[in-house]
Write a protein that holds these residues in place. Structure first.
Motif, PDB file in Angstrom:
ATOM      1  N   GLY A  50      37.915  44.026  32.097  1.00 50.63           N
ATOM      2  CA  GLY A  50      38.797  43.628  33.199  1.00 50.63           C
ATOM      3  C   GLY A  50      39.538  42.314  33.030  1.00 50.63           C
ATOM      4  O   GLY A  50      40.156  41.834  33.985  1.00 50.63           O
ATOM      5  N   VAL A  51      39.515  41.723  31.828  1.00 50.81           N
ATOM      6  CA  VAL A  51      40.265  40.468  31.651  1.00 50.81           C
ATOM      7  C   VAL A  51      41.746  40.824  31.517  1.00 50.81           C
ATOM      8  O   VAL A  51      42.119  41.653  30.682  1.00 50.81           O
ATOM      9  N   ARG A  52      42.582  40.223  32.361  1.00 50.91           N
ATOM     10  CA  ARG A  52      44.001  40.608  32.404  1.00 50.91           C
ATOM     11  C   ARG A  52      44.886  39.364  32.441  1.00 50.91           C
ATOM     12  O   ARG A  52      44.666  38.464  33.253  1.00 50.91           O
ATOM     13  N   SER A  53      45.903  39.353  31.575  1.00 47.37           N
ATOM     14  CA  SER A  53      46.822  38.212  31.533  1.00 47.37           C
ATOM     15  C   SER A  53      47.684  38.163  32.779  1.00 47.37           C
ATOM     16  O   SER A  53      48.242  39.175  33.201  1.00 47.37           O
ATOM     17  N   GLY A  57      50.300  40.910  32.007  1.00 47.83           N
ATOM     18  CA  GLY A  57      49.590  42.051  32.584  1.00 47.83           C
ATOM     19  C   GLY A  57      48.697  42.761  31.575  1.00 47.83           C
ATOM     20  O   GLY A  57      47.999  43.722  31.898  1.00 47.83           O
ATOM     21  N   LYS A  58      48.712  42.289  30.336  1.00 52.60           N
ATOM     22  CA  LYS A  58      47.897  42.943  29.295  1.00 52.60           C
ATOM     23  C   LYS A  58      46.408  42.755  29.569  1.00 52.60           C
ATOM     24  O   LYS A  58      45.981  41.674  29.975  1.00 52.60           O
ATOM     25  N   GLU A  59      45.638  43.825  29.344  1.00 51.08           N
ATOM     26  CA  GLU A  59      44.184  43.744  29.539  1.00 51.08           C
ATOM     27  C   GLU A  59      43.500  43.751  28.176  1.00 51.08           C
ATOM     28  O   GLU A  59      43.950  44.436  27.261  1.00 51.08           O
ATOM     29  N   VAL A  60      42.449  42.971  28.047  1.00 49.72           N
ATOM     30  CA  VAL A  60      41.647  43.018  26.810  1.00 49.72           C
ATOM     31  C   VAL A  60      40.192  43.292  27.175  1.00 49.72           C
ATOM     32  O   VAL A  60      39.763  43.024  28.301  1.00 49.72           O
ATOM     33  N   ILE A 271      38.398  32.718  34.140  1.00 52.85           N
ATOM     34  CA  ILE A 271      39.230  33.629  33.330  1.00 52.85           C
ATOM     35  C   ILE A 271      40.135  34.473  34.234  1.00 52.85           C
ATOM     36  O   ILE A 271      39.799  34.733  35.388  1.00 52.85           O
ATOM     37  N   PRO A 272      41.285  34.922  33.721  1.00 54.47           N
ATOM     38  CA  PRO A 272      42.209  35.692  34.549  1.00 54.47           C
ATOM     39  C   PRO A 272      41.794  37.152  34.683  1.00 54.47           C
ATOM     40  O   PRO A 272      41.141  37.708  33.792  1.00 54.47           O
ATOM     41  N   GLY A 273      42.195  37.762  35.808  1.00 56.26           N
ATOM     42  CA  GLY A 273      41.856  39.171  36.067  1.00 56.26           C
ATOM     43  C   GLY A 273      40.869  39.251  37.208  1.00 56.26           C
ATOM     44  O   GLY A 273      39.711  38.837  37.036  1.00 56.26           O
TER      45      GLY A 273
END
Ligand SMILES: NC(=O)c1ccc[n+]([C@@H]2O[C@H](COP(=O)([O-])OP(=O)(O)OC[C@H]3O[C@@H](n4cnc5c(N)ncnc54)[C@H](OP(=O)(O)O)[C@@H]3O)[C@@H](O)[C@H]2O)c1
Length: 362
Positions: A50-53, A57-60, A271-273
């Protein structure tokens, strides 16, 4: 999907072993955990989701994998033995599909700061130290502002100033603080860091005497000592103390005896998301992590699969660049924490007033 893996290891042997193996953590004494850690294989810990820029908007996704050695083991075994276990842990990360591996805590302290390890791993490796510095320096400045410490008139002390993190953190803060005291064990290496801080504009003294910490309005401490080294008598009233070391450099006695200093853990980041989850409790609130973890995640969000921070010679340019990358993707300084607890606003206000009263009495 873009991804990363991060290598963690037990810092507080009993507490951290209990997090993964409740029974073993309860029954084994610390010396037994230290001894047995040598024989444990690398461990899969969790899937990070669920980490999202915020920028793209990219998720890793990512994985925590653990090297079983405790700090005591890391610092007493020959570096080559430690490297072998860290490399085996990185290979576990590769088998999970990781495209980048971050080295947590002592896995990057040992030996040459990840250089040898990276040569035996097929994907890029980063220690995460650049963003640890960026976030610790930012937090130190924020705490100074809260405590009404005027940077252009302040004295800064850096403990562990010859280390990978300490040296470049001192150099960065020397851009804003005119008086810097560098504290370390090796005076020859301190002289090199002194020259860098002087170039940044500060007047610098070097020492191996912790008692000189009492001169400092701001303290950043980041040694690899196994036990706490900063004690109540070392600190000036009203001081801001950023403790980046894991395990901590600042003794618990400071929390018990000094209600006039603002001690906090450096390098903590959100962290973002909104759905981001580490799916493992490593002692911080949800979505909060250490700067070194955040660097690894930020690089994956940026698609920068490279040996970003390796070795012990970090540069200010590297630190500023990763700070920019992380800011763009939505990483933020986390709230202040001290001795494993969030510092409430009311406590910060009490400290601020106490420091202001102390100054007006001088
Ligand atoms: N918060 C975070 O996100 C984060 C991220 C990464 C690392 N860390 C922590 O940061 C710390 C330092 O990491 P690093 O990569 O900078 O390590 P490093 O390059 O090995 O530097 C450690 C420094 O500490 C000094 N030191 C060791 N024992 C000491 C003692 N008893 N008294 C005074 N100085 C002592 C060393 O001096 P000598 O070289 O002369 O022995 C060296 O200058 C570690 O605790 C690590 O776990 C935190």
């Amino acid at each position: 999907m873009d991804n990363f893996a991060f290598i963690i290891h037990p810092l507080d042997p009993k507490r951290d072993v209990k997090r993964k193996f409740p029974l073993l953590g309860r029954v084994l004494p610390v010396p037994a955990i230290n001894f047995l850690s040598r024989f444990f294989p690398p461990l899969y810990i969790s899937h990070i989701t669920g980490v999202r820029s915020e920028a793209t908007g990219k998720e890793v996704e990512g994985w925590f994998v653990a090297c079983p050695y405790t700090p005591q083991r890391m610092l007493t075994l020959p570096p080559e033995t430690v490297y072998r276990k860290v490399i085996a842990t990185a290979h576990l990360a590769e088998r999970l599909g990781a495209k980048l591996v971050g080295l947590g805590a002592y896995t990057s302290v040992v030996g040459d700061g990840g250089i040898t390890i990276s040569r035996s791993v097929n994907v890029p490796v980063t220690t995460g130290d650049s963003y640890t510095v960026a976030s610790a320096v930012e937090a130190t400045k924020k705490a100074a502002a809260i405590m009404a410490i005027d940077l252009p008139r302040a004295t800064l002390a850096v403990v562990g100033a010859t280390g990978a993190i300490g040296a470049v953190a001192a150099e960065l803060l020397a851009e804003d603080v005119p008086q810097v005291v560098l504290i370390g064990k090796r005076l020859d290496r301190l002289a090199e860091v002194k020259a860098r801080c002087e170039k940044a504009g500060a007047q610098v003294s070097v020492t191996n005497d912790l008692n000189l910490l009492r001169q400092a309005d701001l303290v950043l401490t980041v040694t690899s000592a196994l036990e706490a080294i900063v004690e109540p008598q070392h600190l000036k009233s009203g001081a801001v103390v950023c403790d980046v070391a894991r395990p901590r450099d600042v003794s618990k006695a400071v929390a018990e005896q000094r209600d006039d200093v603002f001690v906090f853990e450096g390098g903590l980041v959100e962290i973002p998301g909104p759905e981001a989850s580490f799916n493992f409790d490593f002692g911080l609130p949800p979505r909060m992590c250490y700067g070194c973890m955040a660097e690894t995640i930020a690089l994956a969000l940026e698609g920068r699969y490279e040996n970003y921070t390796l070795g012990k010679d970090l540069t200010v340019a590297q630190v500023k660049e990763i700070a920019g990358i992380a800011r763009r993707h939505g990483f933020k300084l986390a709230g202040f924490r001290s001795f494993e607890h969030a510092v409430p606003e009311t406590e910060i206000e009490r400290l601020r007033l106490k420091a202001a009263r102390g100054r007006s009495l001088l």
